[in-house]
Design a protein around this motif. Structure first.
Motif, PDB file in Angstrom:
ATOM      1  N   ASN A  27     -38.935 -15.795 -21.640  1.00 52.49           N
ATOM      2  CA  ASN A  27     -40.111 -14.900 -21.362  1.00 52.49           C
ATOM      3  C   ASN A  27     -40.494 -15.115 -19.952  1.00 52.49           C
ATOM      4  O   ASN A  27     -40.879 -16.258 -19.691  1.00 52.49           O
ATOM      5  N   LYS A  48     -50.331 -17.298 -23.347  1.00 51.11           N
ATOM      6  CA  LYS A  48     -49.545 -17.146 -24.673  1.00 51.11           C
ATOM      7  C   LYS A  48     -48.408 -16.657 -24.700  1.00 51.11           C
ATOM      8  O   LYS A  48     -48.091 -15.709 -24.095  1.00 51.11           O
ATOM      9  N   THR A  49     -47.511 -17.064 -25.428  1.00 47.85           N
ATOM     10  CA  THR A  49     -45.991 -16.365 -25.471  1.00 47.85           C
ATOM     11  C   THR A  49     -45.354 -16.755 -26.793  1.00 47.85           C
ATOM     12  O   THR A  49     -46.119 -17.242 -27.649  1.00 47.85           O
ATOM     13  N   THR A  50     -44.244 -16.178 -27.085  1.00 45.47           N
ATOM     14  CA  THR A  50     -43.759 -16.530 -28.492  1.00 45.47           C
ATOM     15  C   THR A  50     -42.450 -17.079 -28.368  1.00 45.47           C
ATOM     16  O   THR A  50     -41.553 -16.811 -27.319  1.00 45.47           O
ATOM     17  N   THR A  52     -38.671 -18.220 -30.479  1.00 47.86           N
ATOM     18  CA  THR A  52     -38.147 -18.295 -31.562  1.00 47.86           C
ATOM     19  C   THR A  52     -37.409 -19.556 -32.107  1.00 47.86           C
ATOM     20  O   THR A  52     -36.766 -19.967 -31.136  1.00 47.86           O
ATOM     21  N   LYS A  56     -37.477 -17.408 -36.753  1.00 51.08           N
ATOM     22  CA  LYS A  56     -38.824 -17.412 -36.659  1.00 51.08           C
ATOM     23  C   LYS A  56     -39.810 -17.436 -35.373  1.00 51.08           C
ATOM     24  O   LYS A  56     -39.561 -18.324 -34.661  1.00 51.08           O
ATOM     25  N   PRO A  57     -40.430 -16.264 -35.171  1.00 53.07           N
ATOM     26  CA  PRO A  57     -41.495 -16.378 -34.000  1.00 53.07           C
ATOM     27  C   PRO A  57     -42.564 -17.346 -34.102  1.00 53.07           C
ATOM     28  O   PRO A  57     -43.174 -17.448 -35.170  1.00 53.07           O
ATOM     29  N   LEU A  58     -42.494 -18.176 -33.139  1.00 53.12           N
ATOM     30  CA  LEU A  58     -43.758 -19.174 -33.172  1.00 53.12           C
ATOM     31  C   LEU A  58     -44.709 -18.861 -31.968  1.00 53.12           C
ATOM     32  O   LEU A  58     -44.084 -18.678 -30.594  1.00 53.12           O
ATOM     33  N   ALA A  59     -45.868 -18.370 -31.985  1.00 55.54           N
ATOM     34  CA  ALA A  59     -47.020 -18.371 -30.962  1.00 55.54           C
ATOM     35  C   ALA A  59     -47.000 -19.735 -30.494  1.00 55.54           C
ATOM     36  O   ALA A  59     -47.519 -20.649 -30.951  1.00 55.54           O
ATOM     37  N   GLN A  61     -49.170 -21.616 -26.883  1.00 54.22           N
ATOM     38  CA  GLN A  61     -49.996 -21.643 -25.778  1.00 54.22           C
ATOM     39  C   GLN A  61     -49.279 -22.467 -24.834  1.00 54.22           C
ATOM     40  O   GLN A  61     -49.089 -23.531 -24.714  1.00 54.22           O
TER      41      GLN A  61
END
Length: 76
Positions: A27, A48-50, A52, A56-59, A61
């Motif tokens: 990202n 913030k970003t994601t 995986t 599974k996508p994890l948010a 900071q």
């Protein structure tokens, strides 16, 4: 890294430095130039970003400071 004198003044840095693009887990994010409350200068990112993990996508900071070595003592 040994501490060395900063080759630019705060004024030069703030006038000439460009944003720094970083890649975090694929990202792209943009760090903006900044003078920190300590008197040092560099780049700063807060966002913030994601990411995986196991499909599974994890948010997450993000908080990142890139401080120019020796900038606290650099000429103003």
């Amino acid at each position: 890294m040994a501490k060395s004198p900063c080759p630019v003044s705060k004024t030069q840095f703030l006038e000439k430095a460009e944003s720094v693009k970083i890649s975090l887990a694929g990202n792209e994010m943009l760090c903006e130039k900044r003078e920190f409350s300590t008197g040092s200068f560099g780049w700063y990112l807060n966002g913030k970003t994601t990411i995986t993990v196991d499909g599974k996508p994890l948010a997450v900071q993000v908080g990142l400071n890139l401080t120019v070595v020796g900038s606290k003592e650099a000429p103003r």
